[in-house]
Design an enzyme around this catalytic site. Sequence first.
Site, short mmCIF file in Angstrom:
data_model
loop_
_atom_site.label_atom_id
_atom_site.label_comp_id
_atom_site.label_asym_id
_atom_site.label_seq_id
_atom_site.Cartn_x
_atom_site.Cartn_y
_atom_site.Cartn_z
N HIS A 56 -64.32 -12.48 -136.97
CA HIS A 56 -64.76 -11.11 -137.25
C HIS A 56 -66.08 -10.88 -136.54
O HIS A 56 -67.16 -11.06 -137.12
CB HIS A 56 -64.91 -10.90 -138.75
N GLU A 80 -60.59 -9.50 -136.37
CA GLU A 80 -60.75 -8.40 -137.32
C GLU A 80 -62.10 -7.74 -137.11
O GLU A 80 -63.06 -8.36 -136.64
CB GLU A 80 -60.59 -8.89 -138.76
N HIS A 101 -59.57 -12.37 -148.72
CA HIS A 101 -60.91 -12.13 -149.27
C HIS A 101 -61.02 -12.80 -150.64
O HIS A 101 -60.41 -12.36 -151.61
CB HIS A 101 -61.28 -10.65 -149.38
#
Length: 241
Positions: free
Chosen positions: A43, A70, A190
């Site tokens: 990310h 991401e 997550h």
Amino acid sequence: MTKLSVNINKIATLRNSRGGNTPDLLEAARNIERFGAQGITVHPRPDERHIRYADVRALKPLLATEFNIEGYPGERFIELVNEVRPAQVTLVPDGPDAITSNAGWDTLKNKDLLTEITQGFQQNGIRVSIFVDADPRMVEGAAQIGADRVELYTEAYATGYRNNREAAIAPFVTAAEAAAACGLGLNAGHDLSLENLEYFAARIPGLLEVSIGHALISEALYLGLENTVRLYRQKLRNTER
């Protein structure tokens, strides 16, 4: 079987805290694959406080498994993804100052924006996943956008797991069923951990992939990286139907 993609942002954070190249992010990614992970997730954020844009470019030719990038689809991010062409891009709504992802997209309000971006990535052969809360309306909105998958934001499940895991997972089952009805592939991530992953994967229909970083890297401090990756893979194997 649900695939395990390991987010290596925390390894980059540790490296960046002292400068230099220790720990070596590229070596860590190769080892994580060798230990059994079926994907690597990064990310990159605009300030490059953990994963750097150069890391993303360096990782692509080295990885043998699926590469997932991401991030928020700003102009620089879009250019990077189209240059690197990973197997998958996961679009998240968090702004540049966010410490970590803390909400899914409102796919109804952002339909026009996300539709254009999704089509652009797909034209370059990149699978598009949209990060959403466990809300069937947001899942259905992602289908209308033309996404290939959604990634369910699982913090609420992880937070509620110890108190009442059945109540915590209920909205995620509903969202997963909505994804299946819309023809969307399903990812999740997550705050999933060794403690709560097996129950989640066993209860969620059609779960294709989990992306796990913070918990896995933290647990590896106690258990060792190789052992931890293998333990996560075993949790997922235990849920095979």
